[in-house]
Design a protein around this motif. Structure first.
Motif, PDB file in Angstrom:
ATOM      1  N   GLN A  23      15.500  91.044   7.091  1.00 42.03           N
ATOM      2  CA  GLN A  23      16.025  89.803   7.643  1.00 42.03           C
ATOM      3  C   GLN A  23      14.933  88.982   8.339  1.00 42.03           C
ATOM      4  OE1 GLN A  23      19.860  90.160   9.775  1.00 42.03           O
ATOM      5  NE2 GLN A  23      19.801  92.334   9.296  1.00 42.03           N
ATOM      6  N   ALA A  24      13.696  89.448   8.233  1.00 44.99           N
ATOM      7  CA  ALA A  24      12.605  88.779   8.934  1.00 44.99           C
ATOM      8  C   ALA A  24      12.364  87.380   8.383  1.00 44.99           C
ATOM      9  CB  ALA A  24      11.327  89.601   8.820  1.00 44.99           C
ATOM     10  N   VAL A  25      12.142  86.425   9.274  1.00 42.23           N
ATOM     11  CA  VAL A  25      11.768  85.065   8.903  1.00 42.23           C
ATOM     12  C   VAL A  25      10.587  84.656   9.770  1.00 42.23           C
ATOM     13  CG1 VAL A  25      14.052  84.346   8.105  1.00 42.23           C
ATOM     14  CG2 VAL A  25      13.474  84.121  10.519  1.00 42.23           C
ATOM     15  N   SER A  26       9.800  83.716   9.283  1.00 40.54           N
ATOM     16  CA  SER A  26       8.651  83.271  10.060  1.00 40.54           C
ATOM     17  C   SER A  26       9.102  82.628  11.366  1.00 40.54           C
ATOM     18  CB  SER A  26       7.824  82.276   9.242  1.00 40.54           C
ATOM     19  OG  SER A  26       8.611  81.166   8.861  1.00 40.54           O
ATOM     20  N   THR A  27       8.389  82.915  12.430  1.00 35.21           N
ATOM     21  CA  THR A  27       8.679  82.350  13.748  1.00 35.21           C
ATOM     22  C   THR A  27       7.596  81.334  14.092  1.00 35.21           C
ATOM     23  OG1 THR A  27       9.733  84.407  14.458  1.00 35.21           O
ATOM     24  CG2 THR A  27       9.034  82.866  16.181  1.00 35.21           C
ATOM     25  N   ILE A  28       8.021  80.140  14.476  1.00 29.87           N
ATOM     26  CA  ILE A  28       7.085  79.049  14.729  1.00 29.87           C
ATOM     27  C   ILE A  28       6.832  78.849  16.222  1.00 29.87           C
ATOM     28  CG2 ILE A  28       6.570  76.626  14.276  1.00 29.87           C
ATOM     29  CD1 ILE A  28       6.833  78.392  11.757  1.00 29.87           C
ATOM     30  N   SER A  29       7.903  78.828  17.009  1.00 30.28           N
ATOM     31  CA  SER A  29       7.780  78.501  18.430  1.00 30.28           C
ATOM     32  C   SER A  29       8.816  79.293  19.221  1.00 30.28           C
ATOM     33  CB  SER A  29       7.996  76.995  18.632  1.00 30.28           C
ATOM     34  OG  SER A  29       7.946  76.655  20.002  1.00 30.28           O
ATOM     35  N   ILE A  30       8.489  79.629  20.464  1.00 27.85           N
ATOM     36  CA  ILE A  30       9.452  80.296  21.337  1.00 27.85           C
ATOM     37  C   ILE A  30       9.441  79.625  22.706  1.00 27.85           C
ATOM     38  CG2 ILE A  30       9.172  82.500  20.155  1.00 27.85           C
ATOM     39  CD1 ILE A  30       7.619  83.473  22.632  1.00 27.85           C
ATOM     40  N   ALA A  31      10.537  79.830  23.446  1.00 26.01           N
ATOM     41  CA  ALA A  31      10.642  79.339  24.823  1.00 26.01           C
ATOM     42  C   ALA A  31      11.594  80.254  25.576  1.00 26.01           C
ATOM     43  CB  ALA A  31      11.155  77.899  24.849  1.00 26.01           C
ATOM     44  N   PHE A  32      11.350  80.421  26.861  1.00 29.52           N
ATOM     45  CA  PHE A  32      12.207  81.245  27.705  1.00 29.52           C
ATOM     46  C   PHE A  32      13.035  80.359  28.630  1.00 29.52           C
ATOM     47  CE2 PHE A  32       8.864  84.152  26.439  1.00 29.52           C
ATOM     48  CZ  PHE A  32       9.584  85.302  26.136  1.00 29.52           C
ATOM     49  N   SER A  33      14.288  80.743  28.831  1.00 28.06           N
ATOM     50  CA  SER A  33      15.200  79.966  29.658  1.00 28.06           C
ATOM     51  C   SER A  33      14.783  80.009  31.119  1.00 28.06           C
ATOM     52  CB  SER A  33      16.627  80.507  29.513  1.00 28.06           C
ATOM     53  OG  SER A  33      16.695  81.852  29.971  1.00 28.06           O
ATOM     54  N   PRO A  34      15.168  79.010  31.914  1.00 25.82           N
ATOM     55  CA  PRO A  34      14.775  78.997  33.332  1.00 25.82           C
ATOM     56  C   PRO A  34      15.336  80.164  34.126  1.00 25.82           C
ATOM     57  CG  PRO A  34      16.304  77.201  32.819  1.00 25.82           C
ATOM     58  CD  PRO A  34      15.873  77.777  31.516  1.00 25.82           C
ATOM     59  N   ASP A  35      16.433  80.779  33.664  1.00 25.00           N
ATOM     60  CA  ASP A  35      16.954  81.947  34.368  1.00 25.00           C
ATOM     61  C   ASP A  35      16.385  83.256  33.818  1.00 25.00           C
ATOM     62  OD1 ASP A  35      18.260  82.283  31.962  1.00 25.00           O
ATOM     63  OD2 ASP A  35      20.283  82.016  32.773  1.00 25.00           O
ATOM     64  N   SER A  36      15.475  83.154  32.839  1.00 21.44           N
ATOM     65  CA  SER A  36      14.766  84.308  32.252  1.00 21.44           C
ATOM     66  C   SER A  36      15.670  85.268  31.496  1.00 21.44           C
ATOM     67  CB  SER A  36      13.995  85.085  33.342  1.00 21.44           C
ATOM     68  OG  SER A  36      13.091  84.252  34.023  1.00 21.44           O
ATOM     69  N   LYS A  37      16.875  84.844  31.157  1.00 19.34           N
ATOM     70  CA  LYS A  37      17.814  85.748  30.483  1.00 19.34           C
ATOM     71  C   LYS A  37      17.786  85.639  28.969  1.00 19.34           C
ATOM     72  CE  LYS A  37      21.089  86.036  34.341  1.00 19.34           C
ATOM     73  NZ  LYS A  37      22.492  85.811  34.788  1.00 19.34           N
TER      74      LYS A  37
END
Length: 262
Positions: free
Chosen positions: A71-85
């Motif tokens: 099920q792997a797909v290429s990952t371009i960008s990530i971000a973490f939520s302000p509550d870190s959850k």
């Protein structure tokens, strides 16, 4: 990934650490092995329970290829939520995925972009709101808890970078040579009071544009909200000189920013 020293238990390493002075080579070696052990346990040995929806458990062959069932797909960008959850990630299948940071489980898949989303950013304070921009010129505002696209606009070039102002109701967008400022919350409120916008554009008073005359690469609001960082590519002074084409350079500029005049 680095492995801990073979045949040495964590209790042995801790006991040895008490027997040697901190400045000796032996002590430095023991400390390093402790670090490797912690890395192995906390990352390598634990990762199999994380991100299964992105192929974390895949067994690759000798050539590094994943199985056809992956099920792997290429990952371009990530971000973490302000509550870190939670973590938002953009992928080559044109989706934005929301993952739990504590369990690694998939919480939501956001569909709608016609091409690969190149960037994703969370709202500065509301952890259920995020923005994504794609190579198909779209910027979308999402409520990922409901799985809804709250609003979308189309610009004239691929979306390279996004940043929410600390107040949360203004979104900076780097697209081509232009820096856009979208009062997205005003757009959403007006559409809630009238018919939803169906043509993918926002009224001109809600999106302001500044032409930078060269290709942009990033935009970011520092926490104070009174400045903005813009990164781009410097123009080639000799575009017709073949030997100078490899000398591409980039810049970062810190500008004063007045929220109330934007």
């Amino acid at each position: 990934v680095l492995q801990p020293q073979s045949g040495v238990s964590i209790s042995t390493l801790l006991r040895q650490r008490q027997l040697y002075a901190a400045s000796t080579p032996r002590m430095r070696s023991i400390t390093r092995n402790l670090q490797l052990h912690v890395e192995h346990v906390s990352v390598t040995a634990y990762q199999s329970s994380f991100l299964n929806h992105l192929g974390a458990k895949d067994q690759v062959d000798d050539n590094g290829n994943r199985p056809s069932s992956s099920q792997a797909v290429s990952t371009i960008s990530i971000a973490f939520s302000p509550d870190s959850k939670t973590m938002a990630s953009t992928h080559g299948d044109h989706t934005v995925k929301i993952t739990s940071c504590s369990t690694g489980s998939l919480l939501q898949t956001l569909n709608g972009h016609p091409r690969t989303p190149w960037t994703v950013k969370y709202h500065s304070t509301a952890s259920h709101i995020l923005a994504s921009g794609c190579l198909g010129f779209q910027v979308r505002i999402w409520d990922w808890l409901q799985g809804l696209c709250l609003h979308m606009i189309r610009l004239d070039s691929a979306i390279i970078s996004l940043s929410f102002h600390p107040k949360g109701d203004l979104l900076a967008i780097a697209s081509g040579t232009r820096l856009h400022f979208w009062a997205w919350q005003t757009t959403h409120q007006e559409n809630s009071n009238t018919n939803a916008n169906t043509n993918g554009t926002a009224p001109s008073h809600q999106v302001q544009m500044v032409d930078q005359r060269h290709m942009l690469r990033c935009v970011h609001f520092p926490p104070n909200g009174t400045s903005i960082i813009v990164g781009g590519m410097n123009p080639n002074p000799n575009p017709n000189d073949i030997n100078s084409r490899s000398g591409i350079s980039f810049y970062l500029k810190l500008w004063d920013f007045d929220y109330y005049t934007c």
